[in-house]
Design an enzyme around this catalytic site. Sequence first.
Site, short mmCIF file in Angstrom:
data_model
loop_
_atom_site.label_atom_id
_atom_site.label_comp_id
_atom_site.label_asym_id
_atom_site.label_seq_id
_atom_site.Cartn_x
_atom_site.Cartn_y
_atom_site.Cartn_z
N SER A 1 3.06 -6.62 9.88
CA SER A 1 4.03 -5.53 10.08
C SER A 1 4.03 -5.09 11.55
O SER A 1 3.08 -5.31 12.29
CB SER A 1 3.68 -4.35 9.17
OG SER A 1 2.57 -3.67 9.70
N ASN A 2 5.13 -4.44 11.93
CA ASN A 2 5.26 -4.05 13.34
C ASN A 2 4.24 -2.99 13.75
O ASN A 2 3.84 -2.94 14.92
CB ASN A 2 6.70 -3.59 13.62
CG ASN A 2 7.64 -4.79 13.76
OD1 ASN A 2 7.22 -5.92 13.53
ND2 ASN A 2 8.87 -4.54 14.15
N GLU A 3 3.79 -2.18 12.80
CA GLU A 3 2.72 -1.21 13.12
C GLU A 3 1.46 -1.98 13.54
O GLU A 3 0.78 -1.62 14.50
CB GLU A 3 2.40 -0.31 11.92
CG GLU A 3 3.47 0.72 11.59
CD GLU A 3 4.62 0.14 10.77
OE1 GLU A 3 4.58 -1.06 10.41
OE2 GLU A 3 5.58 0.88 10.50
N GLN B 1 3.85 -20.36 1.58
CA GLN B 1 2.70 -19.73 2.23
C GLN B 1 2.02 -18.77 1.26
O GLN B 1 2.60 -17.76 0.87
CB GLN B 1 3.17 -18.95 3.46
CG GLN B 1 2.04 -18.26 4.21
CD GLN B 1 2.55 -17.37 5.34
OE1 GLN B 1 3.70 -16.92 5.31
NE2 GLN B 1 1.73 -17.13 6.33
N GLY B 2 0.79 -19.08 0.88
CA GLY B 2 0.05 -18.24 -0.07
C GLY B 2 -1.05 -17.47 0.63
O GLY B 2 -2.24 -17.78 0.47
N GLU C 1 3.30 -18.12 13.97
CA GLU C 1 4.34 -17.49 13.15
C GLU C 1 5.03 -16.39 13.95
O GLU C 1 6.24 -16.24 13.90
CB GLU C 1 3.69 -16.92 11.88
CG GLU C 1 4.68 -16.27 10.91
CD GLU C 1 4.02 -15.70 9.66
OE1 GLU C 1 2.79 -15.83 9.51
OE2 GLU C 1 4.74 -15.13 8.84
N SER D 1 -0.66 -13.54 1.38
CA SER D 1 -0.71 -12.14 0.93
C SER D 1 -1.02 -12.02 -0.54
O SER D 1 -0.64 -12.87 -1.36
CB SER D 1 0.64 -11.46 1.20
OG SER D 1 0.99 -11.60 2.54
C1 LIG Z 1 10.44 -10.46 2.59
C2 LIG Z 1 8.98 -10.76 2.76
C3 LIG Z 1 8.56 -12.07 2.75
C4 LIG Z 1 7.20 -12.38 2.85
N1 LIG Z 1 6.82 -13.70 2.75
C5 LIG Z 1 5.50 -13.99 2.67
C6 LIG Z 1 5.07 -15.32 2.39
O1 LIG Z 1 5.88 -16.25 2.23
N2 LIG Z 1 3.75 -15.56 2.25
C7 LIG Z 1 2.82 -14.58 2.42
O2 LIG Z 1 1.63 -14.87 2.32
N3 LIG Z 1 3.19 -13.31 2.69
C8 LIG Z 1 4.51 -12.99 2.81
N4 LIG Z 1 4.90 -11.69 3.05
C9 LIG Z 1 3.87 -10.65 3.11
C10 LIG Z 1 3.75 -9.96 4.43
O3 LIG Z 1 3.06 -10.73 5.36
C11 LIG Z 1 3.08 -8.60 4.14
O4 LIG Z 1 4.02 -7.84 3.40
C12 LIG Z 1 2.71 -7.87 5.38
O5 LIG Z 1 1.62 -8.50 6.01
C13 LIG Z 1 2.37 -6.38 5.11
O6 LIG Z 1 1.41 -6.25 4.10
P1 LIG Z 1 1.65 -5.32 2.82
O7 LIG Z 1 3.01 -5.62 2.26
O8 LIG Z 1 0.45 -5.47 1.95
O9 LIG Z 1 1.71 -3.83 3.37
P2 LIG Z 1 0.50 -2.87 3.67
O10 LIG Z 1 -0.55 -3.58 4.42
O11 LIG Z 1 0.11 -2.19 2.39
O12 LIG Z 1 1.18 -1.83 4.64
C14 LIG Z 1 2.02 -0.76 4.19
C15 LIG Z 1 2.43 0.06 5.42
O13 LIG Z 1 1.26 0.59 6.06
C16 LIG Z 1 1.19 0.17 7.42
N5 LIG Z 1 -0.19 -0.10 7.78
C17 LIG Z 1 -1.09 -0.84 7.08
N6 LIG Z 1 -2.27 -0.88 7.73
C18 LIG Z 1 -2.10 -0.17 8.88
C19 LIG Z 1 -2.93 0.13 9.97
N7 LIG Z 1 -4.19 -0.31 10.04
N8 LIG Z 1 -2.42 0.88 10.97
C20 LIG Z 1 -1.14 1.34 10.94
N9 LIG Z 1 -0.30 1.07 9.92
C21 LIG Z 1 -0.77 0.34 8.91
C22 LIG Z 1 2.00 -1.11 7.48
O14 LIG Z 1 2.48 -1.38 8.74
C23 LIG Z 1 3.12 -0.80 6.50
O15 LIG Z 1 4.12 -0.04 7.11
C24 LIG Z 1 6.26 -11.35 3.00
C25 LIG Z 1 6.69 -10.01 3.03
C26 LIG Z 1 8.03 -9.71 2.92
C27 LIG Z 1 8.46 -8.27 2.94
#
Ligand SMILES: Cc1cc2nc3c(=O)[nH]c(=O)nc-3n(C[C@H](O)[C@H](O)[C@H](O)COP(=O)(O)OP(=O)(O)OC[C@H]3O[C@@H](n4cnc5c(N)ncnc54)[C@H](O)[C@@H]3O)c2cc1C
Length: 392
Positions: A377-379, A126-127, A244, A129
């Site tokens: 994320s859960n937030e 899955q590409g 998902e 993020s």
């Molecule tokens: C182990 C793992 C596997 C993954 N596998 C895949 C994969 O195969 N393919 C893929 O495409 N992606 C994958 N992901 C990516 C995943 O979907 C993202 O990490 C996720 O959507 C969160 O984005 P971020 O890491 O950029 O965090 P950020 O968006 O930078 O968030 C950082 C923190 O800020 C909080 N936050 C951000 N915006 C808000 C808001 N508006 N209000 C309140 N809180 C907020 C978040 O909840 C989090 O706690 C994976 C992630 C992990 C950790």
Amino acid sequence: MQLELSAEDAAFRQEMRTFFTTQVPQEIRDAVAERRELTKDQVVASQRVLNAAGLAVPHWPEEWGGRGWSALRRHIWHEEMQRACVPTPLAFNASMVGPVIAAFGSQEQKERFLPRTANLDIWWSQGFSEPDAGSDLASLRTTAVREGDEFVVNGQKTWTTLGQYGDWIFNLVRTDPEAKKQAGISFLLIDMTTPGVTVRPIELIDGGHEVNEVWFEDVRVPAENLVGELNKGWDYAKFLLGNERVGVAPVGSTKRVLAQAKDYARSVSVAGGLTLLDDPLTVARIAELENELLALELTALRVVAHSADGKPHPASSVLKLKGTELQQAVSELVVDLAGPASLASGAGDADSDLAGWARHATPVYLNLRKASIYGGSNEIQRQIIAKTILGL
Ligand SMILES: Cc1cc2nc3c(=O)[nH]c(=O)nc-3n(C[C@H](O)[C@H](O)[C@H](O)COP(=O)(O)OP(=O)(O)OC[C@H]3O[C@@H](n4cnc5c(N)ncnc54)[C@H](O)[C@@H]3O)c2cc1C
């Protein structure tokens, strides 16, 4: 609400139970039971056993291997699979790209990809993020520029789970930089052996190599690999993400681990010839988790029953949120049952004195911190619930 299964559904459950416990290789089921990491071959072998029996993608359209089951039967299938320690079909294939291609792909794409996706002849990654485009996914910057019959792709994806095994990757790419963020995104399928695709490992907190960065440098992709319409990728991504979220509430496997935790508690002796299962606080904690899991299971049934036209109900966010919280809480319980010895240096080594479950307790606990981040994320789930369900 009627909680008893009808005679037909009970027979169906027995059929599933017999299949899963007799047809999937025991060594694979043992690895799941002991919470060991599966090899690629084990994941593939297990999915092929299921697919040969029509049990890998029952939720797909019938033409492509679906079974036309009721939501309840799909739930029973999923529950029994997890209960029997059978690995669930690879989510990237079965719950993500498969349903998108089936719903929005061309006839050629369906014929070319769906049978091989169901059988795991193609391992999908899955590409979505990117750095700076996770929660705010629509900010993604990877570009795909049309040149004749091809798109030329440049950019970087991150957190690509099991990308080291990937044959193909389904991507969100920017195809119109001038349009409003969501309106300039397309859904593109890319063969990962194409020149210019590089996969680099990221090491996780449990020491494992589960996620990767994927780089695209002037990658030439046939235009026929575009799914659906140009610049409509955001719609398909929303459809996929809803699926998902339903898939990431692992009620069955969390129930199984909680049941195992009782056995673990029984195996730990404490003073007075008693075990941890005689400790009222431990028992109360287990009972509370059991109740919460039961409530989640009933909610899951209601959500699947109310998903119309294959579209996930917004309450899938509740499942994602609560399902991952409970999964993490049960993993924490197991670490507490294993006690300080499971944290000691070398505790996880194969030759340590600890029982297998205690050896894996801490790495599994650490690994599962991810569950509240991926899949949105859960937030973010709380915000979706506040807006779309509570109307706040
Ligand atoms: C182990 C793992 C596997 C993954 N596998 C895949 C994969 O195969 N393919 C893929 O495409 N992606 C994958 N992901 C990516 C995943 O979907 C993202 O990490 C996720 O959507 C969160 O984005 P971020 O890491 O950029 O965090 P950020 O968006 O930078 O968030 C950082 C923190 O800020 C909080 N936050 C951000 N915006 C808000 C808001 N508006 N209000 C309140 N809180 C907020 C978040 O909840 C989090 O706690 C994976 C992630 C992990 C950790």
